[in-house]
Design a protein around this motif. Structure first.
Motif, short mmCIF file in Angstrom:
data_model
loop_
_atom_site.label_atom_id
_atom_site.label_comp_id
_atom_site.label_asym_id
_atom_site.label_seq_id
_atom_site.Cartn_x
_atom_site.Cartn_y
_atom_site.Cartn_z
N GLU A 80 0.87 -1.18 0.00
CA GLU A 80 0.00 0.00 0.00
C GLU A 80 0.90 1.23 0.00
O GLU A 80 2.11 1.11 0.17
N THR A 82 0.25 4.42 1.73
CA THR A 82 0.19 5.43 2.79
C THR A 82 1.50 5.48 3.60
O THR A 82 2.06 6.55 3.81
N ARG A 111 0.32 -7.86 -2.91
CA ARG A 111 -0.16 -8.57 -1.72
C ARG A 111 -0.39 -10.01 -2.12
O ARG A 111 -1.07 -10.28 -3.11
N GLU A 113 -2.43 -12.45 -1.78
CA GLU A 113 -3.77 -12.90 -1.38
C GLU A 113 -4.20 -14.02 -2.31
O GLU A 113 -3.57 -14.25 -3.34
N GLY A 118 -11.27 -9.63 -9.36
CA GLY A 118 -11.09 -8.35 -8.66
C GLY A 118 -10.06 -8.42 -7.54
O GLY A 118 -9.88 -7.46 -6.80
N PHE A 120 -5.99 -9.46 -6.94
CA PHE A 120 -4.75 -9.86 -7.59
C PHE A 120 -3.60 -9.80 -6.61
O PHE A 120 -3.74 -9.27 -5.51
N GLN A 125 -3.19 0.83 -7.60
CA GLN A 125 -4.03 1.76 -6.84
C GLN A 125 -3.79 3.18 -7.31
O GLN A 125 -2.67 3.52 -7.70
N GLU A 129 -3.33 11.48 -0.31
CA GLU A 129 -3.04 11.65 1.12
C GLU A 129 -2.91 13.16 1.36
O GLU A 129 -2.22 13.85 0.61
N ARG A 256 -11.82 -1.64 8.78
CA ARG A 256 -10.70 -1.58 7.85
C ARG A 256 -9.55 -2.49 8.29
O ARG A 256 -9.39 -2.80 9.46
N TYR A 260 -3.67 1.79 11.23
CA TYR A 260 -3.32 3.18 11.52
C TYR A 260 -4.49 4.15 11.64
O TYR A 260 -4.31 5.32 11.91
N TYR A 261 -5.72 3.67 11.44
CA TYR A 261 -6.84 4.62 11.38
C TYR A 261 -7.26 5.18 12.73
O TYR A 261 -7.22 4.50 13.75
N ALA A 278 -15.27 -3.73 -2.51
CA ALA A 278 -14.71 -2.41 -2.17
C ALA A 278 -13.90 -1.84 -3.33
O ALA A 278 -12.88 -2.40 -3.71
N LEU A 279 -14.38 -0.72 -3.89
CA LEU A 279 -13.61 -0.07 -4.95
C LEU A 279 -12.54 0.81 -4.35
O LEU A 279 -11.48 1.00 -4.92
N GLY A 301 -6.67 10.19 4.09
CA GLY A 301 -6.44 9.78 2.71
C GLY A 301 -7.32 8.62 2.28
O GLY A 301 -8.16 8.14 3.04
N PHE A 302 -7.14 8.19 1.05
CA PHE A 302 -7.85 7.01 0.55
C PHE A 302 -7.08 6.42 -0.62
O PHE A 302 -6.21 7.08 -1.20
N GLY A 305 -8.75 0.66 -6.01
CA GLY A 305 -8.16 -0.41 -6.83
C GLY A 305 -8.58 -0.24 -8.29
O GLY A 305 -9.77 -0.29 -8.61
P1 HAM Z 1 -7.05 -0.90 1.19
O1 HAM Z 1 -8.48 -0.94 1.58
O2 HAM Z 1 -6.17 -1.96 1.70
O3 HAM Z 1 -6.52 0.53 1.68
O4 HAM Z 1 -6.93 -0.84 -0.38
C1 HAM Z 1 -7.60 0.13 -1.15
C2 HAM Z 1 -8.24 -0.49 -2.39
O5 HAM Z 1 -7.26 -1.22 -3.12
C3 HAM Z 1 -9.31 -1.52 -2.09
O6 HAM Z 1 -10.57 -0.91 -1.86
C4 HAM Z 1 -9.33 -2.33 -3.39
O7 HAM Z 1 -10.12 -1.68 -4.38
C5 HAM Z 1 -7.87 -2.29 -3.81
N1 HAM Z 1 -7.23 -3.57 -3.47
C6 HAM Z 1 -6.74 -3.96 -2.27
N2 HAM Z 1 -6.22 -5.20 -2.35
C7 HAM Z 1 -6.38 -5.60 -3.63
C8 HAM Z 1 -6.05 -6.80 -4.36
N3 HAM Z 1 -5.42 -7.81 -3.78
N4 HAM Z 1 -6.39 -6.88 -5.66
C9 HAM Z 1 -7.02 -5.83 -6.28
N5 HAM Z 1 -7.35 -4.69 -5.65
C10 HAM Z 1 -7.04 -4.57 -4.34
C11 HAM Z 1 -5.24 0.97 1.52
O8 HAM Z 1 -4.42 0.45 0.81
C12 HAM Z 1 -4.95 2.25 2.26
N6 HAM Z 1 -3.55 2.62 1.99
C13 HAM Z 1 -5.90 3.35 1.84
C14 HAM Z 1 -5.63 4.65 2.51
C15 HAM Z 1 -4.96 5.69 2.01
N7 HAM Z 1 -5.99 4.97 3.75
C16 HAM Z 1 -5.56 6.20 4.02
N8 HAM Z 1 -4.90 6.63 2.97
#
Ligand code: HAM
Length: 420
Positions: A80, A82, A111, A113, A118, A120, A125, A129, A256, A260-261, A278-279, A301-302, A305
């Motif tokens: 990620e 952040t 990651r 996973e 949807g 991977f 992303q 921030e 979540r 860190y939230y 979750a988009l 931030g946010f 994907g």
């Molecule tokens: P997250 O919810 O882990 O947040 O990821 C954000 C978005 O990334 C998810 O809603 C999803 O659309 C996409 N995503 C996550 N994992 C995968 C995956 N394995 N394959 C495809 N898409 C994926 C964060 O990453 C935080 N850094 C968000 C944030 C920013 N919070 C504060 N600032």
């Protein structure tokens, strides 16, 4: 044949127009909100993510691509952005130049996973921030920005979910409440949730197991036990979203997957993508800058994907991108004119026009087929009697009209090609 690694995907030339369209839409909206782009390395020291995201999270516990390099340093492909953005903010004292630093990014993430539609192992992303303000207006702006991006891509089937996780003190008090509520039901929880009961009790809310959900449904809610400041901030966010006409739901189970939230968390789900709904997701993280060695600085931030958004767009048939075209295809009638064709192509390219020609010594008919495949706006026939008279035949492929152009009046040809 060697194939791409499970959970990774090639983005082929036919996919690129959709990606570009999305990236341009996203960038335009980020710039409208005055966010500046940042790019950070693909890998970082492992401790950055372990400390930043939290040792007990799924990401750090079981999903990171971690390896030792030849100097025995533990490195991790970024799961990620952040933590990486905060590292850069601290390292370059970005806050010293500007009290509120607003940044955006687009980057691959990694990651490990279980892959499915949807989901991977390498995905992309975009995100933003804003570091330096505790204003809940900025939290609302994050939700608004994310929502605006999704809506301007044409998505309809969206649900905005918000929650507040309060301050760590509120959360600790609440965790005790939750523990008291669950203690005599613990044996009925799934194995995963029993483990989370000990390590990260809030994550039990994330459980998809039906029996867990039945139990947790009646649990006390964190939003009902917020400290005064978190409560007021949450009210401001709600008010702002109402003013901006963004429909939202309060989801007390939205905890979540990253540690860190503080205060606001949010997600925007799509009903058009199957199980991985979750988009995008994000929220406030007022303690992370300090946790990673900087001065105490509030931030929010946010991230979203891209693959998931494109999947939702495809399923909702949101936008169509125009078929790729080229301005002109040069057809060589006489084989000895190869170098003339190549030279002319070079001249036309310098005029900022897209041009191509045959490199495979194919027949005129095959060259014509190629021009059609490439959606050429014009074809130019070079050779034959016309060429001996200093002329070439130019064909407009949409009208079928042909006309003669002079070999020496190059600018005339260019003007015709530039005229849409
Ligand atoms: P997250 O919810 O882990 O947040 O990821 C954000 C978005 O990334 C998810 O809603 C999803 O659309 C996409 N995503 C996550 N994992 C995968 C995956 N394995 N394959 C495809 N898409 C994926 C964060 O990453 C935080 N850094 C968000 C944030 C920013 N919070 C504060 N600032």
């Amino acid at each position: 044949m060697i194939k791409a690694v499970t959970g990774t995907k090639d983005i082929l030339p036919t996919d690129i127009p959709r990606w570009k369209y999305l990236e341009q839409t996203v960038e335009k909206i980020f710039r409208n909100f005055n966010y500046k782009e940042i790019r950070t390395p693909i890998f970082e020291e492992t401790s950055l993510f372990a400390r930043g995201i939290g040792e007990e999270t799924d990401i750090v516990g079981k999903e990171m691509y971690t390896f030792k390099d030849r100097s025995d340093t533990s490195l991790t492909l970024k799961p990620e952005m952040t933590a990486a953005v905060v590292r850069a903010y601290n390292e370059h004292s970005l806050g010293a130049q500007q009290s509120l630093v607003k940044l955006f990014y687009t980057s691959p993430m990694f990651r490990q996973e279980r892959p499915q539609a949807g989901r991977f192992r390498q995905f992309h992303q975009f995100g933003a921030e804003a570091i330096g303000s505790k204003s809940p207006l900025l939290d609302a702006e994050m939700v608004q920005m994310a929502y605006e991006i999704l809506v301007s891509l044409g998505l309809k089937n969206l649900t905005v979910k918000i929650n507040s996780l309060g301050t760590p003190e509120t959360r600790d008090k609440y965790k005790q409440l939750l523990k008291n509520f669950l203690i005599d039901k613990k044996d009925k929880l799934s194995e995963d949730s029993r483990r989370r009961f000990e390590t990260n009790i809030l994550r039990i809310f994330d459980s998809k197991v039906e029996s867990d959900q039945k139990i947790i449904k009646d649990a006390p809610k964190l939003v009902d036990h917020l400290d005064e400041e978190s409560k007021t901030d949450f009210e401001v966010v709600k008010e702002q979203l109402e003013k901006s006409k963004i429909p939202f739901q309060i989801d007390p189970a939205l905890v979540r997957g990253l540690d860190y939230y503080t205060k606001l968390t949010f997600e925007i789900d799509s009903g058009s993508v199957g199980a991985q709904t979750a988009l995008c997701g994000g929220g406030r993280y007022d303690l992370l800058i300090e946790t990673l060695g900087g001065k105490s600085t509030p931030a929010t931030g946010f991230a979203a994907g891209i693959e998931r958004i494109l999947l939702a767009c495809e399923n909702e048939k949101c936008f169509t991108v125009p078929e790729p075209t080229i301005d002109i295809y040069l057809i060589r009638i006489d084989s000895e004119l190869e170098s003339v064709v190549s030279e002319l192509a070079g001249k036309i390219r310098k005029e900022n026009l897209t041009v191509d020609y045959d490199y495979l010594q194919r027949s005129v008919k095959a060259q014509m087929r190629e021009a059609n495949k490439m959606n050429a706006r014009y074809v130019l026939f070079i050779g034959g009697d016309e060429y001996k008279e200093g002329k070439m035949n130019l064909k407009n492929m949409s009208t079928g009209v042909e006309e003669k152009v002079s070999l020496i009046k190059f600018q005339e040809l260019v003007e015709k090609l530039k005229f849409q």
